[in-house]
Write a protein that holds these residues in place. Structure first.
Motif, PDB file in Angstrom:
ATOM      1  N   GLY A   1       0.788  -1.307   0.041  1.00  0.00           N
ATOM      2  CA  GLY A   1       0.075   0.054  -0.073  1.00  0.00           C
ATOM      3  C   GLY A   1       0.809   1.320   0.166  1.00  0.00           C
ATOM      4  N   ARG A   2       0.249   2.558   0.107  1.00  0.00           N
ATOM      5  CA  ARG A   2       0.842   3.692  -0.009  1.00  0.00           C
ATOM      6  C   ARG A   2       0.820   4.448   1.339  1.00  0.00           C
ATOM      7  N   SER A   3       1.804   5.075   1.417  1.00  0.00           N
ATOM      8  CA  SER A   3       1.849   5.884   3.057  1.00  0.00           C
ATOM      9  C   SER A   3       0.431   6.957   3.060  1.00  0.00           C
ATOM     10  N   ARG A   4       0.029   7.146   4.000  1.00  0.00           N
ATOM     11  CA  ARG A   4      -1.027   8.218   4.011  1.00  0.00           C
ATOM     12  C   ARG A   4      -1.222   9.074   5.279  1.00  0.00           C
ATOM     13  N   SER A   5      -0.300  10.202   5.468  1.00  0.00           N
ATOM     14  CA  SER A   5      -0.309  10.768   6.923  1.00  0.00           C
ATOM     15  C   SER A   5      -1.532  11.444   7.271  1.00  0.00           C
ATOM     16  N   ALA A   6      -2.454  11.757   6.349  1.00  0.00           N
ATOM     17  CA  ALA A   6      -3.637  12.509   6.809  1.00  0.00           C
ATOM     18  C   ALA A   6      -4.969  11.733   7.372  1.00  0.00           C
ATOM     19  N   HIS A   7      -4.913  10.472   7.277  1.00  0.00           N
ATOM     20  CA  HIS A   7      -5.902   9.627   7.548  1.00  0.00           C
ATOM     21  C   HIS A   7      -5.369   8.461   8.445  1.00  0.00           C
ATOM     22  N   ALA A   8      -6.360   7.989   9.293  1.00  0.00           N
ATOM     23  CA  ALA A   8      -6.038   6.801  10.201  1.00  0.00           C
ATOM     24  C   ALA A   8      -7.081   5.827  10.188  1.00  0.00           C
ATOM     25  N   VAL A   9      -6.482   4.540  10.887  1.00  0.00           N
ATOM     26  CA  VAL A   9      -7.400   3.711  11.054  1.00  0.00           C
ATOM     27  C   VAL A   9      -7.897   3.704  12.425  1.00  0.00           C
ATOM     28  N   GLN A  10      -9.362   3.587  12.526  1.00  0.00           N
ATOM     29  CA  GLN A  10      -9.971   3.909  13.734  1.00  0.00           C
ATOM     30  C   GLN A  10     -10.451   2.568  14.362  1.00  0.00           C
ATOM     31  N   LEU A  11     -10.428   2.436  15.792  1.00  0.00           N
ATOM     32  CA  LEU A  11     -11.142   1.412  16.597  1.00  0.00           C
ATOM     33  C   LEU A  11     -12.409   1.896  16.582  1.00  0.00           C
ATOM     34  N   ARG A  12     -13.354   0.543  16.586  1.00  0.00           N
ATOM     35  CA  ARG A  12     -14.843   0.381  16.406  1.00  0.00           C
ATOM     36  C   ARG A  12     -15.277   1.255  17.763  1.00  0.00           C
ATOM     37  N   GLY A  13     -16.168   2.066  17.395  1.00  0.00           N
ATOM     38  CA  GLY A  13     -16.716   3.158  18.325  1.00  0.00           C
ATOM     39  C   GLY A  13     -15.955   4.635  18.182  1.00  0.00           C
ATOM     40  N   ALA A  14     -14.946   4.628  17.759  1.00  0.00           N
ATOM     41  CA  ALA A  14     -14.257   5.866  17.659  1.00  0.00           C
ATOM     42  C   ALA A  14     -14.859   6.627  16.648  1.00  0.00           C
ATOM     43  N   PRO A  15     -14.540   8.115  16.454  1.00  0.00           N
ATOM     44  CA  PRO A  15     -15.230   8.848  15.625  1.00  0.00           C
ATOM     45  C   PRO A  15     -14.806   8.554  14.239  1.00  0.00           C
ATOM     46  N   LEU A  16     -15.566   8.644  13.263  1.00  0.00           N
ATOM     47  CA  LEU A  16     -15.285   8.207  11.694  1.00  0.00           C
ATOM     48  C   LEU A  16     -14.322   9.183  11.376  1.00  0.00           C
ATOM     49  N   ALA A  17     -13.602   8.758  10.329  1.00  0.00           N
ATOM     50  CA  ALA A  17     -12.623   9.459   9.516  1.00  0.00           C
ATOM     51  C   ALA A  17     -13.372  10.790   8.925  1.00  0.00           C
ATOM     52  N   PRO A  18     -12.543  11.795   8.272  1.00  0.00           N
ATOM     53  CA  PRO A  18     -13.152  12.675   7.884  1.00  0.00           C
ATOM     54  C   PRO A  18     -13.874  12.260   6.495  1.00  0.00           C
ATOM     55  N   VAL A  19     -15.207  12.752   6.457  1.00  0.00           N
ATOM     56  CA  VAL A  19     -16.204  12.495   5.444  1.00  0.00           C
ATOM     57  C   VAL A  19     -16.169  13.422   4.709  1.00  0.00           C
ATOM     58  N   PRO A  20     -16.412  13.282   3.165  1.00  0.00           N
ATOM     59  CA  PRO A  20     -16.478  13.910   2.084  1.00  0.00           C
ATOM     60  C   PRO A  20     -17.800  14.925   2.408  1.00  0.00           C
ATOM     61  N   PRO A  21     -17.713  16.044   2.020  1.00  0.00           N
ATOM     62  CA  PRO A  21     -18.893  16.837   2.314  1.00  0.00           C
ATOM     63  C   PRO A  21     -20.176  16.743   1.712  1.00  0.00           C
ATOM     64  N   THR A  22     -21.497  16.738   2.151  1.00  0.00           N
ATOM     65  CA  THR A  22     -22.622  16.332   1.763  1.00  0.00           C
ATOM     66  C   THR A  22     -23.219  17.355   0.562  1.00  0.00           C
ATOM     67  N   PRO A  23     -23.243  16.717  -0.578  1.00  0.00           N
ATOM     68  CA  PRO A  23     -23.998  17.552  -1.797  1.00  0.00           C
ATOM     69  C   PRO A  23     -25.325  18.127  -1.640  1.00  0.00           C
ATOM     70  N   TRP A  24     -25.500  18.842  -0.573  1.00  0.00           N
ATOM     71  CA  TRP A  24     -27.065  19.331  -0.246  1.00  0.00           C
ATOM     72  C   TRP A  24     -27.589  19.903  -1.659  1.00  0.00           C
TER      73      TRP A  24
END
Length: 201
Positions: free
Chosen positions: A97-120
């Motif tokens: 895989g590729r390195s990605r510094s801006a994102h993270a693996v998260q444990l269950r129950g932790a807040p979700l990673a940044p989500v793309p903005p909702t296309p209102w």
């Protein structure tokens, strides 16, 4: 929240684990991963243990290595980062895989990673179009049936609402289809209001 960089996939005691440096082992089941991938990781680790204990042929060891690399690649794709794969047969470390510094693996129950903005904007337009179609269709059909029988018109409206309810419920959880679901639900409610006003008028 734990960064992807530095995690290594190991097969230990028949279980797949993620390890980083001197930290304790983490079961992949604790991460936000598909259940099928977690099950495949543990199955691979179990087979790797059996191959190691029985001293199986080179073909079996090669299959374990190849399967482990495939699963490490899937794990890297799911997390969007770089995963170290420790071959249970040779003990060699390989990075997938590729390195990605801006994102993270998260444990269950932790807040979700940044989500793309909702296309209102586009979403509400789709909902409005679907809602208008539903309103016009229900009002026209109901008024036509009301000329024959008011009871029949009521039954048809209730049947339509009951028929759409499961689809609306399921669709509201899917990013693209939720706008169609919202429009359908709003259209049914608006049609009922229009029909009640027409009865009062």
């Amino acid at each position: 929240m734990r960064p992807v960089a530095g995690w290594e996939l190991h097969a230990r005691s028949g279980r797949a684990v993620l390890v980083r440096g001197t930290e304790r082992e983490i079961d992949p089941a604790r991460l936000r991963l598909p259940d099928a991938l977690v099950a495949a990781l543990h199955e691979w680790a179990h087979v790797a243990q059996e191959v190691g204990e029985r001293g199986s042929a080179d073909t079996a060891a090669e299959l374990v290595t190849r399967r482990g690399r495939q699963l490490a690649a899937r794990l890297a794709a799911e997390t969007g980062g770089r995963i170290g794969y420790v071959d249970p047969v040779s003990g060699e470390l390989d990075h997938v895989g590729r390195s990605r510094s801006a994102h993270a693996v998260q444990l269950r129950g932790a807040p979700l990673a940044p989500v793309p903005p909702t296309p209102w904007g586009p979403g509400l337009v789709v909902s409005a179009i679907i809602g208008a179609i539903v309103v016009v269709t229900l009002v026209v059909v109901t008024l036509g049936l009301a000329d024959v029988s008011g009871v029949l018109a009521t039954v048809v409206n209730l049947a339509v609402a009951a028929g759409f309810a499961p689809s609306i419920w399921l669709g509201s959880r899917i990013p693209v289809w939720r706008w169609v679901a919202y429009g359908t639900a709003a259209g049914i409610v608006a049609a009922w209001i229009a029909l009640l006003l027409s009865l009062l008028g």
